[in-house]
Write a protein that holds these residues in place. Structure first.
Motif, short mmCIF file in Angstrom:
data_model
loop_
_atom_site.label_atom_id
_atom_site.label_comp_id
_atom_site.label_asym_id
_atom_site.label_seq_id
_atom_site.Cartn_x
_atom_site.Cartn_y
_atom_site.Cartn_z
N THR A 105 0.85 -1.20 0.00
CA THR A 105 0.00 0.00 0.00
C THR A 105 0.88 1.24 0.00
O THR A 105 1.04 1.89 1.04
CB THR A 105 -0.92 0.01 1.22
OG1 THR A 105 -0.12 -0.22 2.39
CG2 THR A 105 -1.99 -1.04 1.12
N GLY A 106 1.43 1.57 -1.15
CA GLY A 106 2.28 2.76 -1.24
C GLY A 106 1.89 3.63 -2.42
O GLY A 106 2.74 4.06 -3.19
N MET A 107 0.60 3.92 -2.55
CA MET A 107 0.12 4.69 -3.70
C MET A 107 0.56 6.15 -3.60
O MET A 107 0.46 6.76 -2.55
CB MET A 107 -1.40 4.62 -3.79
CG MET A 107 -1.95 3.25 -4.16
SD MET A 107 -1.84 2.04 -2.83
CE MET A 107 -2.99 2.69 -1.65
N ARG A 108 1.06 6.69 -4.71
CA ARG A 108 1.42 8.11 -4.78
C ARG A 108 0.35 8.87 -5.53
O ARG A 108 -0.44 8.28 -6.26
CB ARG A 108 2.77 8.29 -5.48
CG ARG A 108 3.99 8.18 -4.57
CD ARG A 108 4.14 6.82 -3.94
NE ARG A 108 5.36 6.72 -3.14
CZ ARG A 108 5.69 5.66 -2.44
NH1 ARG A 108 4.89 4.60 -2.43
NH2 ARG A 108 6.80 5.64 -1.74
N GLY A 109 0.35 10.21 -5.34
CA GLY A 109 -0.71 10.97 -5.98
C GLY A 109 -0.44 12.44 -6.08
O GLY A 109 0.61 12.87 -6.56
N VAL A 110 -1.38 13.26 -5.56
CA VAL A 110 -1.39 14.69 -5.82
C VAL A 110 -0.15 15.39 -5.28
O VAL A 110 0.39 16.31 -5.91
CB VAL A 110 -2.67 15.33 -5.23
CG1 VAL A 110 -2.76 15.13 -3.74
CG2 VAL A 110 -2.73 16.81 -5.56
N VAL A 111 0.35 14.99 -4.11
CA VAL A 111 1.53 15.66 -3.54
C VAL A 111 2.75 15.40 -4.40
O VAL A 111 3.54 16.32 -4.68
CB VAL A 111 1.76 15.20 -2.09
CG1 VAL A 111 3.07 15.75 -1.55
CG2 VAL A 111 0.61 15.64 -1.21
N THR A 112 2.93 14.17 -4.86
CA THR A 112 4.06 13.85 -5.73
C THR A 112 4.00 14.68 -7.01
O THR A 112 5.01 15.25 -7.45
CB THR A 112 4.06 12.35 -6.06
OG1 THR A 112 4.33 11.61 -4.87
CG2 THR A 112 5.11 12.01 -7.11
N MET A 113 2.82 14.78 -7.61
CA MET A 113 2.69 15.54 -8.85
C MET A 113 2.93 17.03 -8.61
O MET A 113 3.65 17.70 -9.35
CB MET A 113 1.31 15.31 -9.46
CG MET A 113 1.04 16.16 -10.71
SD MET A 113 2.27 15.93 -12.03
CE MET A 113 1.96 14.22 -12.46
N ALA A 114 2.32 17.58 -7.56
CA ALA A 114 2.46 19.01 -7.30
C ALA A 114 3.89 19.39 -6.96
O ALA A 114 4.41 20.41 -7.44
CB ALA A 114 1.53 19.42 -6.14
N VAL A 115 4.56 18.57 -6.17
CA VAL A 115 5.94 18.87 -5.80
C VAL A 115 6.86 18.76 -7.01
O VAL A 115 7.76 19.57 -7.20
CB VAL A 115 6.40 17.94 -4.66
CG1 VAL A 115 7.88 18.13 -4.37
CG2 VAL A 115 5.59 18.22 -3.40
N ALA A 116 6.62 17.76 -7.86
CA ALA A 116 7.44 17.62 -9.07
C ALA A 116 7.26 18.83 -9.98
O ALA A 116 8.24 19.35 -10.54
CB ALA A 116 7.07 16.34 -9.81
N LEU A 117 6.04 19.31 -10.13
CA LEU A 117 5.79 20.47 -10.98
C LEU A 117 6.39 21.75 -10.41
O LEU A 117 6.62 22.72 -11.15
CB LEU A 117 4.29 20.66 -11.18
CG LEU A 117 3.58 19.61 -12.05
CD1 LEU A 117 2.07 19.79 -11.97
CD2 LEU A 117 4.05 19.70 -13.49
N SER A 118 6.66 21.78 -9.10
CA SER A 118 7.21 22.98 -8.48
C SER A 118 8.73 23.08 -8.61
O SER A 118 9.32 24.05 -8.13
CB SER A 118 6.82 23.02 -6.99
OG SER A 118 7.52 22.02 -6.26
N LEU A 119 9.36 22.09 -9.22
CA LEU A 119 10.81 22.15 -9.42
C LEU A 119 11.19 23.38 -10.24
O LEU A 119 10.51 23.69 -11.23
CB LEU A 119 11.30 20.89 -10.13
CG LEU A 119 11.44 19.62 -9.30
CD1 LEU A 119 11.63 18.41 -10.21
CD2 LEU A 119 12.58 19.73 -8.31
N PRO A 120 12.22 24.10 -9.87
CA PRO A 120 12.65 25.27 -10.66
C PRO A 120 12.99 24.87 -12.09
O PRO A 120 13.43 23.74 -12.35
CB PRO A 120 13.89 25.77 -9.91
CG PRO A 120 13.76 25.22 -8.52
CD PRO A 120 13.03 23.91 -8.66
N GLY A 121 12.80 25.78 -13.02
CA GLY A 121 13.04 25.48 -14.43
C GLY A 121 14.47 25.10 -14.73
O GLY A 121 14.73 24.33 -15.66
N ASN A 122 15.42 25.62 -13.95
CA ASN A 122 16.84 25.32 -14.20
C ASN A 122 17.36 24.19 -13.33
O ASN A 122 18.58 24.00 -13.21
CB ASN A 122 17.68 26.57 -13.95
CG ASN A 122 17.58 27.06 -12.50
OD1 ASN A 122 16.65 26.69 -11.78
ND2 ASN A 122 18.53 27.89 -12.09
#
Length: 542
Positions: A356-373
């Motif tokens: 039971t290790g399902m990933r979801g909204v936090v993983t996606m939101a944090v990944a999208l918040s990575l700086p462009g560089n």
């Protein structure tokens, strides 16, 4: 895109989400998996605009109410009793998974800085509260497992977010201080508890003074976002602040909220949570298009990122199993030395937790918040989405099968009193109070009907508690007839209204009385009140 078009798109997505949820229920698959896949397929429909999700908006819009709902229904006694195990998963398993993933990523990309590798580990390491709730609500688990998984899903996001913040700072500046990271985490966690408790205290003060049901429900909705925003504004963990406020809300609402507010609020919250859960999964699937376009198309994505995506997914799943297995071995060893408080789960329950290790909204939101560089940003986006897809679709869709295969046993000692005995105790207390007020000061019976009503209920529940199964079999036909009688009354009420013999206000008042009467019987029958088809069949087609 024009604001009106944006609103129309949201309405269309909600309609699609409802259809996918209905189809998933019919096909007996987790709705989260159907929504994620359906959103991904819908993203490539011709004519639809490209959707770019703002990561900070995603977190503040979706996370607080869903965390609040999970915390509200948390069994606080079991949460407190199993807190060491919850913290082991919420902190230890997240940190261990992040380290394992960072090692695997650095092995694949030696040129990538260790801090950047750790940032990816922090992104994919915490199982998601939304995904876990969406999957776990469709399965039955032993009470200890339920407490561990629900508690973990409420707290582990804070660990992942703190670790991510330090890893990104280290990758961009080249500086990382483990001692400072630990100290900051403790400050964020303790500060989150304090802020959440303060917000909950203010909420309780306000609730005691409000009289309007609509205002009370609206204020309860503000509580979740208020706790989260207050925590973030105070530079502590908004996640832990929201969870603390939610647990306090669930604990004290029994003595603060009137019955009518609880009924109205529960219905409202169920609708709100369903809408948010459906939208968040379909929007995550919808964002697949931008991820693929950023990677250069499907072929480029597969040829370039298939290996790291599969490697990180395997590392995430393996790390959780390794941590759970190691914890189980340690507990077994401690128990062998005579430590009575060490209670291993057993391989059956440990196997379920490992899966039971399902990933979801936090993983996606944090990944999208990575700086462009940020180093390796595109690879991290693709990998994060792959982990979400794999864990939600594969693990989520097979969790029920795994539970049936392993058959985890509920080893938690049961409470001293089961439902029938508790009902009998409540009925006895009501009868004693009715008996006390049924006579005047001279000992003359002045409320015979009141006394007879509660005496009959107390005797009936006492017989039910003595032999619940057989008693329910005998009395169920009686409940069926009562529902049939209520259905006849409802038919007559509608006939009177349709022929213009009563006003709408009379219809609504009497219909509400019939609804409460019907729901009381549905509860007494032992039916699931959320199963509308069953309730309708019981009350209207007998």
């Amino acid at each position: 895109m024009h604001p009106v078009q944006t609103f129309e798109l949201i309405l269309a997505l909600l309609g699609v989400a409802i259809a996918l949820h209905y189809g998933a229920a019919r096909l007996r698959i987790p709705p989260s998996a159907a929504l994620l896949v359906g959103g991904g397929a819908l993203a490539f429909a011709p004519g639809l605009p490209l959707v770019e999700l703002d990561p900070e908006l995603m977190l503040v819009l979706f996370l607080p109410p869903l965390l609040m709902d999970g915390a509200y229904y948390t069994a606080f006694g079991r949460f407190r009793r199993h807190l060491p195990g919850i913290l082991s998963l919420a902190i230890g398993a997240v940190l261990f998974s992040a380290i394992v993933v960072s090692i695997a990523v650095h092995w694949l990309f030696p040129q990538l800085p260790w801090a950047a590798c750790l940032a990816l580990g922090a992104i994919v390491s915490p199982p998601d509260a939304v995904a876990a709730r969406a999957v776990l609500q469709g399965v039955r688990l032993p009470r200890r497992l339920q407490a561990l998984l629900e508690g973990e899903s409420l707290l582990n996001d804070a660990t992942g977010l703190v670790l991510f913040r330090f890893a990104v700072a280290a990758a961009l500046t080249g500086m990382f201080n483990p001692g400072q990271a630990v100290g900051t985490f403790l400050v964020l966690a303790v500060g989150g508890v304090v802020i959440g408790a303060l917000v909950a205290a203010v909420w309780m003060f306000v609730m005691r003074r409000l009289r309007d049901e609509t205002l009370v429900v609206a204020t309860s909705v503000l509580l979740c976002w208020g706790a989260y925003v207050a925590g973030e504004a105070a530079h502590v963990s908004g996640v832990i602040s929201t969870v603390t406020a939610g647990i306090a809300f669930g604990w004290y609402q029994h003595v603060i909220l009137p019955a009518g507010v609880r009924l109205q609020g529960s219905a409202f919250w169920r609708t709100l949570v369903f809408t948010l859960e459906a939208l968040v999964f379909i929007l995550m699937g919808f964002s697949l298009r931008s991820v693929i376009e950023r990677a250069g198309g499907v072929e480029a994505l597969v040829s370039t990122y298939a290996v790291p995506a599969l490697t990180v997914t395997a590392a995430v799943i393996a790390a959780r199993f390794l941590w759970v297995a190691g914890s189980e071995m340690m507990l077994t060893g401690l128990k062998a030395t005579g430590l009575s408080r060490a209670r291993p789960l057993g391989w059956r329950q440990a196997g379920v937790i490992g899966w039971t290790g399902m990933r979801g909204v936090v993983t996606m939101a944090v990944a999208l918040s990575l700086p462009g560089n940020f180093p390796g940003r595109d690879m991290m986006l693709v990998t994060a989405f792959a982990v979400i897809l794999a864990t939600v679709i594969i693990q989520g869709a097979t969790l029920g099968w795994v539970i049936r295969l392993l058959r985890p046993e509920d080893k938690d000692p049961p409470a001293k009193m089961a439902l029938p005995a508790a009902e009998a105790a409540v009925a006895r207390a009501k009868f004693l109070e009715a008996e006390a007020v049924a006579y005047d000061r001279n000992g003359e019976l002045i409320h015979p009907q009141l006394l007879e009503t509660y005496k009959s209920r107390a005797e009936g529940t006492a017989k039910y508690a003595a032999d619940a199964d057989n008693f329910m079999e005998r009395i169920r036909p009686h409940f069926d007839l009562m529902l049939q009688v209520i259905a006849a009354g409802r038919t007559e009420l509608l006939r009177l209204h349709r022929h213009g013999e009563i006003e709408d206000e009379v219809l609504h008042d009497l219909e509400r009385d019939l609804d409460f009467e019907e729901m009381t019987i549905v509860f007494q029958r032992g039916d699931d009140p959320e199963d509308e088809d069953q309730a309708a069949a019981a009350g209207r087609t007998i």
